[in-house]
Motif scaffolding. Structure first.
Motif, PDB file in Angstrom:
ATOM      1  N   SER A 217       0.840  -1.187   0.000  1.00  0.00           N
ATOM      2  CA  SER A 217       0.000   0.000   0.000  1.00  0.00           C
ATOM      3  C   SER A 217       0.883   1.247   0.000  1.00  0.00           C
ATOM      4  CB  SER A 217      -0.910   0.008   1.223  1.00  0.00           C
ATOM      5  OG  SER A 217      -0.138   0.067   2.421  1.00  0.00           O
TER       6      SER A 217
ATOM      7  N   GLN B 139       0.895   3.655   2.273  1.00  0.00           N
ATOM      8  CA  GLN B 139       1.451   3.848   3.611  1.00  0.00           C
ATOM      9  C   GLN B 139       2.641   2.924   3.856  1.00  0.00           C
ATOM     10  OE1 GLN B 139      -1.731   3.736   2.895  1.00  0.00           O
ATOM     11  NE2 GLN B 139      -2.514   5.723   3.613  1.00  0.00           N
ATOM     12  N   SER B 140       2.522   1.678   3.386  1.00  0.00           N
ATOM     13  CA  SER B 140       3.630   0.735   3.557  1.00  0.00           C
ATOM     14  C   SER B 140       4.843   1.151   2.734  1.00  0.00           C
ATOM     15  CB  SER B 140       3.179  -0.666   3.135  1.00  0.00           C
ATOM     16  OG  SER B 140       4.235  -1.595   3.260  1.00  0.00           O
TER      17      SER B 140
ATOM     18  N   ASN C 158       6.514   3.997   4.557  1.00  0.00           N
ATOM     19  CA  ASN C 158       7.248   3.465   5.712  1.00  0.00           C
ATOM     20  C   ASN C 158       8.569   2.843   5.274  1.00  0.00           C
ATOM     21  OD1 ASN C 158       7.597   2.826   8.472  1.00  0.00           O
ATOM     22  ND2 ASN C 158       6.880   0.739   8.095  1.00  0.00           N
TER      23      ASN C 158
ATOM     24  N   VAL D 243       4.322   9.193   7.741  1.00  0.00           N
ATOM     25  CA  VAL D 243       4.005   7.875   8.306  1.00  0.00           C
ATOM     26  C   VAL D 243       3.347   8.018   9.670  1.00  0.00           C
ATOM     27  CG1 VAL D 243       5.003   5.665   9.027  1.00  0.00           C
ATOM     28  CG2 VAL D 243       5.912   6.841   7.012  1.00  0.00           C
TER      29      VAL D 243
ATOM     30  N   ALA E  99      -0.251   9.163   9.235  1.00  0.00           N
ATOM     31  CA  ALA E  99      -1.106   8.068   8.757  1.00  0.00           C
ATOM     32  C   ALA E  99      -1.450   7.107   9.884  1.00  0.00           C
ATOM     33  CB  ALA E  99      -0.412   7.331   7.612  1.00  0.00           C
TER      34      ALA E  99
ATOM     35  N   VAL F  71      -4.083  11.659   4.308  1.00  0.00           N
ATOM     36  CA  VAL F  71      -2.827  11.787   3.581  1.00  0.00           C
ATOM     37  C   VAL F  71      -2.740  13.132   2.876  1.00  0.00           C
ATOM     38  CG1 VAL F  71      -1.416  10.788   1.742  1.00  0.00           C
ATOM     39  CG2 VAL F  71      -2.665   9.297   3.303  1.00  0.00           C
TER      40      VAL F  71
ATOM     41  N   SER G  53      -1.479  15.784   5.247  1.00  0.00           N
ATOM     42  CA  SER G  53      -0.063  15.614   5.559  1.00  0.00           C
ATOM     43  C   SER G  53       0.818  16.042   4.395  1.00  0.00           C
ATOM     44  CB  SER G  53       0.216  14.153   5.922  1.00  0.00           C
ATOM     45  OG  SER G  53      -0.563  13.749   7.030  1.00  0.00           O
TER      46      SER G  53
END
Length: 241
Positions: free
Chosen positions: A86, A88-89, A92, A110, A113, A119, A122
């Motif tokens: 994803s 977010q992943s 990260n 991160v 989230a 998002v 941010s």
């Protein structure tokens, strides 16, 4: 703003404390010393300008380093997205694998989230704080993709290629203008070097400039004109892409 410059330079201090610590107090101290040692008056006029230039230099250095790392981060995100991760992943992964200052600037994405902050909010905050075209393109591309849809991996891949091309063009411009910029720095610094040399090695010859009122006025006007000319030349040779 100056506060954004301080944050970009890694100096997380309020603007008022910066003014007091690096501009007001040193200038007052030089003015007091200048009563007994007139050459210190030049430092009193140059300290505020020098402090701002130091912050600008440090911020530009860190932001240039960040921009050089950005294409690699986008490639890492593209690879992670194509592998099924994803967004977010993938972010990260960038924070954990990429060095500072990029990981330091992207870590709030991160963290936000994880706290449930949208998002879009941010990314807008990141683009506002860094205020760089490449970061704005990065934030805008992700915001548009989340609102309109599309293949995010392809968008990141195309954005990475665009940023690499921009950096190559900036490098070519910097190489072509390097000689002219160095000549400008040398010519602009010569009056200050000659004045300092005469002050310390032939004080009798230059002493009238410090002791006489008109000499002090001439030094002050000359310093202001030199600094103004330096700023104008910097604006002319700086090419925004």
């Amino acid at each position: 703003t100056l506060q954004d410059r301080l944050n970009q330079a890694g100096m997380n201090i309020p603007v008022d404390r910066f003014f007091l610590t690096f501009q007001i107090f040193p200038s007052i101290l030089c003015l007091i010393v200048g009563v007994f040692m007139p050459p210190a008056l030049i430092l009193a006029a140059g300290i505020p300008f020098g402090a701002n230039q130091l912050v600008k230099f440090k911020a530009n250095h860190l932001m240039t380093k960040l921009l050089l790392l950005l294409p690699g981060a986008l490639y890492l995100m593209t690879t992670a997205l194509r592998a099924g991760h994803s967004f977010q992943s993938a972010m990260n992964l960038v924070v954990t694998e990429m060095p500072d200052p990029l990981s330091c600037e992207f870590r709030p994405l991160v963290n936000d989230a994880a706290l449930g902050i949208p998002v879009k909010q941010s990314l807008q905050k990141l683009a506002t704080q860094l205020n760089m075209p490449d970061i704005k393109m990065f934030a805008g591309s992700i915001i548009v993709q989340q609102e309109a849809g599309g293949n995010l991996a392809e968008i990141m891949d195309g954005l990475g290629n665009t940023i690499r091309a921009r950096q190559q063009l900036k490098g070519q411009i910097s190489a072509l203008t390097a000689q002219s910029r160095m000549t400008g720095y040398l010519i602009g610094s010569m009056p200050f070097i000659v004045l300092g040399w005469l002050t310390f090695f032939n004080p009798e010859y230059i002493g009238i400039m410090y002791e006489h009122f008109y000499g002090q006025m001439a030094l002050g006007v000359s310093a202001v004109m030199m600094i103004t000319g330096f700023i104008v030349i910097q604006k002319i040779v700086t090419i925004d892409l």
